[in-house]
Design a protein around this motif. Structure first.
Motif, PDB file in Angstrom:
ATOM      1  N   LEU A  55     -72.050  -7.432 -14.893  1.00 29.87           N
ATOM      2  CA  LEU A  55     -72.985  -7.715 -15.616  1.00 29.87           C
ATOM      3  C   LEU A  55     -73.924  -6.466 -15.825  1.00 29.87           C
ATOM      4  O   LEU A  55     -74.587  -6.059 -16.822  1.00 29.87           O
ATOM      5  CB  LEU A  55     -73.906  -8.816 -14.986  1.00 29.87           C
ATOM      6  CG  LEU A  55     -75.315  -9.253 -15.101  1.00 29.87           C
ATOM      7  CD1 LEU A  55     -74.996  -9.618 -16.798  1.00 29.87           C
ATOM      8  CD2 LEU A  55     -75.947 -10.109 -14.692  1.00 29.87           C
ATOM      9  N   ILE A  56     -74.141  -5.506 -14.761  1.00 27.72           N
ATOM     10  CA  ILE A  56     -74.964  -4.654 -14.879  1.00 27.72           C
ATOM     11  C   ILE A  56     -74.235  -3.216 -16.028  1.00 27.72           C
ATOM     12  O   ILE A  56     -75.185  -2.825 -16.616  1.00 27.72           O
ATOM     13  CB  ILE A  56     -75.038  -3.769 -13.256  1.00 27.72           C
ATOM     14  CG1 ILE A  56     -75.684  -4.594 -12.623  1.00 27.72           C
ATOM     15  CG2 ILE A  56     -75.463  -2.289 -13.522  1.00 27.72           C
ATOM     16  CD1 ILE A  56     -75.542  -4.224 -10.833  1.00 27.72           C
ATOM     17  N   ALA A  57     -73.131  -3.290 -15.744  1.00 28.37           N
ATOM     18  CA  ALA A  57     -72.302  -2.232 -16.706  1.00 28.37           C
ATOM     19  C   ALA A  57     -72.766  -2.779 -18.247  1.00 28.37           C
ATOM     20  O   ALA A  57     -73.087  -2.173 -19.141  1.00 28.37           O
ATOM     21  CB  ALA A  57     -70.737  -2.046 -16.743  1.00 28.37           C
ATOM     22  N   LEU A  58     -72.266  -4.070 -18.662  1.00 26.89           N
ATOM     23  CA  LEU A  58     -72.856  -4.666 -19.685  1.00 26.89           C
ATOM     24  C   LEU A  58     -74.071  -4.634 -20.351  1.00 26.89           C
ATOM     25  O   LEU A  58     -74.148  -4.249 -21.369  1.00 26.89           O
ATOM     26  CB  LEU A  58     -72.648  -6.293 -19.812  1.00 26.89           C
ATOM     27  CG  LEU A  58     -72.620  -7.102 -20.988  1.00 26.89           C
ATOM     28  CD1 LEU A  58     -71.812  -6.572 -22.083  1.00 26.89           C
ATOM     29  CD2 LEU A  58     -72.717  -8.663 -20.830  1.00 26.89           C
ATOM     30  N   LEU A  59     -75.031  -4.831 -19.448  1.00 27.67           N
ATOM     31  CA  LEU A  59     -76.467  -4.809 -19.706  1.00 27.67           C
ATOM     32  C   LEU A  59     -76.771  -3.420 -20.044  1.00 27.67           C
ATOM     33  O   LEU A  59     -77.610  -2.963 -21.003  1.00 27.67           O
ATOM     34  CB  LEU A  59     -77.335  -5.493 -18.660  1.00 27.67           C
ATOM     35  CG  LEU A  59     -77.317  -6.890 -18.608  1.00 27.67           C
ATOM     36  CD1 LEU A  59     -78.237  -7.355 -17.335  1.00 27.67           C
ATOM     37  CD2 LEU A  59     -77.873  -7.708 -20.066  1.00 27.67           C
ATOM     38  N   ASN A  60     -76.373  -2.630 -18.980  1.00 30.99           N
ATOM     39  CA  ASN A  60     -76.835  -0.971 -19.568  1.00 30.99           C
ATOM     40  C   ASN A  60     -76.356  -0.597 -20.732  1.00 30.99           C
ATOM     41  O   ASN A  60     -76.609   0.252 -21.489  1.00 30.99           O
ATOM     42  CB  ASN A  60     -76.552  -0.160 -18.464  1.00 30.99           C
ATOM     43  CG  ASN A  60     -77.239  -0.337 -16.991  1.00 30.99           C
ATOM     44  OD1 ASN A  60     -78.396  -0.170 -17.254  1.00 30.99           O
ATOM     45  ND2 ASN A  60     -76.537   0.072 -15.755  1.00 30.99           N
ATOM     46  N   ARG A 104     -87.228  -8.923 -16.008  1.00 31.70           N
ATOM     47  CA  ARG A 104     -86.607 -10.228 -16.075  1.00 31.70           C
ATOM     48  C   ARG A 104     -85.581 -10.108 -17.010  1.00 31.70           C
ATOM     49  O   ARG A 104     -86.004  -9.669 -18.291  1.00 31.70           O
ATOM     50  CB  ARG A 104     -87.660 -11.258 -16.169  1.00 31.70           C
ATOM     51  CG  ARG A 104     -88.435 -11.859 -15.116  1.00 31.70           C
ATOM     52  CD  ARG A 104     -89.172 -10.891 -14.445  1.00 31.70           C
ATOM     53  NE  ARG A 104     -90.159 -11.797 -13.323  1.00 31.70           N
ATOM     54  CZ  ARG A 104     -90.764 -11.165 -12.448  1.00 31.70           C
ATOM     55  NH1 ARG A 104     -90.628  -9.864 -12.132  1.00 31.70           N
ATOM     56  NH2 ARG A 104     -91.545 -11.804 -11.513  1.00 31.70           N
ATOM     57  N   PHE A 105     -84.454 -10.769 -16.948  1.00 36.72           N
ATOM     58  CA  PHE A 105     -83.328 -10.546 -18.095  1.00 36.72           C
ATOM     59  C   PHE A 105     -83.015 -12.323 -18.246  1.00 36.72           C
ATOM     60  O   PHE A 105     -82.763 -13.030 -17.409  1.00 36.72           O
ATOM     61  CB  PHE A 105     -82.130  -9.933 -17.514  1.00 36.72           C
ATOM     62  CG  PHE A 105     -82.463  -8.412 -17.397  1.00 36.72           C
ATOM     63  CD1 PHE A 105     -82.322  -7.438 -18.397  1.00 36.72           C
ATOM     64  CD2 PHE A 105     -82.975  -7.804 -16.120  1.00 36.72           C
ATOM     65  CE1 PHE A 105     -82.619  -6.069 -18.045  1.00 36.72           C
ATOM     66  CE2 PHE A 105     -83.174  -6.814 -15.863  1.00 36.72           C
ATOM     67  CZ  PHE A 105     -82.718  -5.931 -16.873  1.00 36.72           C
ATOM     68  N   ASN A 181     -88.387  -6.710 -24.764  1.00 38.97           N
ATOM     69  CA  ASN A 181     -87.210  -6.017 -25.150  1.00 38.97           C
ATOM     70  C   ASN A 181     -86.200  -7.220 -25.591  1.00 38.97           C
ATOM     71  O   ASN A 181     -86.130  -8.026 -24.954  1.00 38.97           O
ATOM     72  CB  ASN A 181     -86.618  -5.225 -24.027  1.00 38.97           C
ATOM     73  CG  ASN A 181     -87.617  -4.191 -23.442  1.00 38.97           C
ATOM     74  OD1 ASN A 181     -87.641  -2.916 -23.888  1.00 38.97           O
ATOM     75  ND2 ASN A 181     -88.555  -4.599 -22.686  1.00 38.97           N
ATOM     76  N   PHE A 182     -85.346  -6.794 -26.801  1.00 41.09           N
ATOM     77  CA  PHE A 182     -84.586  -7.738 -27.430  1.00 41.09           C
ATOM     78  C   PHE A 182     -83.334  -6.903 -27.744  1.00 41.09           C
ATOM     79  O   PHE A 182     -83.560  -5.705 -28.194  1.00 41.09           O
ATOM     80  CB  PHE A 182     -85.258  -8.436 -28.615  1.00 41.09           C
ATOM     81  CG  PHE A 182     -86.340  -9.396 -28.395  1.00 41.09           C
ATOM     82  CD1 PHE A 182     -86.077 -10.610 -27.908  1.00 41.09           C
ATOM     83  CD2 PHE A 182     -87.456  -8.858 -28.350  1.00 41.09           C
ATOM     84  CE1 PHE A 182     -87.223 -11.437 -27.696  1.00 41.09           C
ATOM     85  CE2 PHE A 182     -88.740  -9.572 -28.115  1.00 41.09           C
ATOM     86  CZ  PHE A 182     -88.371 -11.002 -27.873  1.00 41.09           C
ATOM     87  N   ALA A 183     -82.121  -7.348 -27.645  1.00 36.46           N
ATOM     88  CA  ALA A 183     -80.928  -7.111 -28.282  1.00 36.46           C
ATOM     89  C   ALA A 183     -79.941  -8.140 -28.806  1.00 36.46           C
ATOM     90  O   ALA A 183     -80.019  -9.251 -28.020  1.00 36.46           O
ATOM     91  CB  ALA A 183     -80.082  -6.464 -27.076  1.00 36.46           C
ATOM     92  N   THR A 200     -68.463   2.260 -23.079  1.00 29.62           N
ATOM     93  CA  THR A 200     -68.644   1.144 -22.359  1.00 29.62           C
ATOM     94  C   THR A 200     -68.805   0.039 -22.874  1.00 29.62           C
ATOM     95  O   THR A 200     -68.336  -1.144 -22.920  1.00 29.62           O
ATOM     96  CB  THR A 200     -69.597   1.372 -20.852  1.00 29.62           C
ATOM     97  OG1 THR A 200     -69.152   2.489 -20.274  1.00 29.62           O
ATOM     98  CG2 THR A 200     -69.720   0.055 -20.226  1.00 29.62           C
ATOM     99  N   LEU A 201     -69.720   0.038 -24.046  1.00 28.00           N
ATOM    100  CA  LEU A 201     -70.238  -0.952 -24.964  1.00 28.00           C
ATOM    101  C   LEU A 201     -69.070  -1.458 -25.938  1.00 28.00           C
ATOM    102  O   LEU A 201     -68.867  -2.691 -25.743  1.00 28.00           O
ATOM    103  CB  LEU A 201     -71.282  -0.312 -25.822  1.00 28.00           C
ATOM    104  CG  LEU A 201     -71.698  -1.506 -26.926  1.00 28.00           C
ATOM    105  CD1 LEU A 201     -72.226  -2.693 -26.204  1.00 28.00           C
ATOM    106  CD2 LEU A 201     -72.691  -0.913 -27.918  1.00 28.00           C
TER     107      LEU A 201
END
Length: 330
Positions: A55-60, A104-105, A181-183, A200-201
Motif C-alpha cells: 500500500l505504501i509503495a502504491l500510494l507513494n 488521512r487517506f 489532495n486528489f489522484a 514502480t507506478l
C-alpha cells in the motif's frame, strides 16, 4: 466507457491469455484473484498487516510530487473505516488509513461508471476535513491533509492521460494548500506492455489491471515489494472461505456489469427508436409543408383568393404572402 468484458494480456512467456468470459471459466482458469475485487484489494493492501508495504509503495508512486513527504507508515483509521464503504460492493469500495505524518487517506476503487465522480470525491474528502473539528473546543483550523486516490475501471476524462493529480492551486499552478489532495487513475488508459514496465507506478497499475489474467508472477516483479501481491492473491493459498467469498465477489461484479450494460444497451435502443420516430415525424411534416407551398404557388399563379389558398393549404397568411412576393406578384 469500456463495454468489452473480454480482455487480453501476455504472461511472462509472451503468450496471450484471454480473460474468462463466464464465471465458470474464471473458476476453472483462475490462478490469481482479481485485485480490483473488494476482498482481494483489502487483503492485498491491508494497512494493518505485512501487506502495508504494498500500500505504501502504491500510494507513494501514485502521489509522487504531490505530497510534502513520502509515506513511511500507515494504519487503519478506525474499525468503522477499515470495514470499507457501506455502498454496493460491486460498484464502489474504499479503504481508509492514516500515516505517521497524520495525513488521512481515502483509497477508492470504482468498477462501474459513476457520474460526477470528481464532485463525489470532493464531497467525501470534505467530510473527513470537517470531522477533524472538535466540538466545544477552540479550533484554530490546523487541518491534517486528506488524500483521495480513486482507481477507475472506466474512462472519465477526454485525453489519453491515465493519471491526474490535483490540489488547491493558483491559476499559475502554484500550490495554495495541500489540505485536499486528489489522484484519479483511469485503468483502461494504462496500456503499457509487460516488457516496457519501468517505474514502480507502471508495475503497480499493471498488476492491478492484469493480475487476474496471469498464470505466474512475471520476472519484472521479482525482488520488489509487489511480490507480496502475487503471494496474497494466489487462489491456491486462500482458505476455502476466502475462495468462496472471492468467487461470490467476482460473480457479483460480473452480474452488476451485465445489468449495467443491459441498461445502457436498452437506453441506446430506446434512444434510437425515439430518434427514428422523431426523424420520421419531422420528415413527414417537412414534406407536407413543402407540398402545401407548391400548391399555394399554383393557386397564386391562377389568381385564386388568398383566403381560399389559406383554407386549402392550411398555410398562414404570412407564408402565402411570402410565396406571392417570391413569385414577383404584388
Amino acid at each position: 466507457m469500456e463495454n468489452n468484458i473480454v480482455a487480453e494480456t501476455k504472461n511472462s512467456h509472451g503468450e496471450m491469455i484471454s480473460e474468462a468470459k463466464t464465471f465458470e471459466e474464471f473458476k476453472g482458469a483462475g490462478v490469481f484473484a482479481d485485485l480490483l475485487l473488494d476482498r482481494t484489494f483489502k487483503k492485498a493492501f491491508n494497512p494493518d498487516s505485512q501487506n502495508k508495504v504494498c500500500l505504501i509503495a502504491l500510494l507513494n508512486a501514485v502521489l509522487e510530487g504531490e505530497i510534502a513527504s513520502p509515506i513511511v507508515d500507515v494504519q487503519s483509521r478506525n474499525k468503522e473505516y477499515s470495514d470499507g464503504s457501506n455502498e454496493n460492493r460491486t460498484s464502489v469500495f474504499d479503504l481508509h488509513c492514516i500515516d505517521s505524518a497524520q495525513r488521512r487517506f481515502i483509497i477508492e476503487v470504482q468498477i462501474l461508471f459513476q457520474e460526477n465522480i470528481v464532485n463525489r470525491s470532493i464531497y467525501y474528502a470534505s467530510q473527513t476535513i470537517i470531522a477533524q473539528g472538535q466540538r466545544g473546543k477552540k479550533y484554530n483550523y490546523e487541518l491534517n491533509p486528506v488524500v483521495t486516490v480513486v482507481f477507475m475501471e472506466f474512462n472519465v476524462f477526454a485525453d489519453d492521460r491515465y493519471i491526474r493529480r490535483a490540489k488547491l492551486r493558483e491559476i499559475n499552478g502554484s500550490c495554495i494548500s495541500d489540505t485536499l489532495n486528489f489522484a484519479f487513475v483511469e485503468l483502461p488508459k494504462f496500456n503499457k506492455p509487460l516488457d516496457e514496465l519501468e517505474t514502480t507506478l507502471d508495475k503497480a497499475l499493471y498488476a492491478l489491471k492484469n493480475m487476474k489474467n496471469m498464470t505466474q508472477m512475471p520476472k519484472q516483479y521479482a525482488n520488489t515489494v509487489f511480490e507480496l501481491l502475487f503471494s496474497t492473491a494466489k487462489l491456491a493459498k486462500l482458505s476455502k472461505e476466502e475462495q468462496k467469498m472471492i468467487d461470490e465477489a467476482q460473480k457479483a461484479k460480473w452480474d452488476e456489469y451485465a445489468i449495467h450494460k443491459a441498461a445502457i444497451d436498452s437506453g441506446l435502443q430506446q434512444g434510437l427508436e425515439q430518434g427514428l420516430e422523431q426523424g420520421l415525424a419531422q420528415g413527414l411534416e417537412k414534406g407536407a409543408n413543402q407540398k402545401a407551398r407548391e400548391i399555394a404557388k399554383k393557386m397564386l399563379l391562377k389568381n385564386e383568393p388568398i383566403d381560399k389558398i389559406i383554407d386549402f393549404t392550411e398555410l398562414s397568411e404570412a407564408d402565402i404572402l411570402a410565396i406571392k412576393a417570391s413569385l414577383g406578384q404584388s
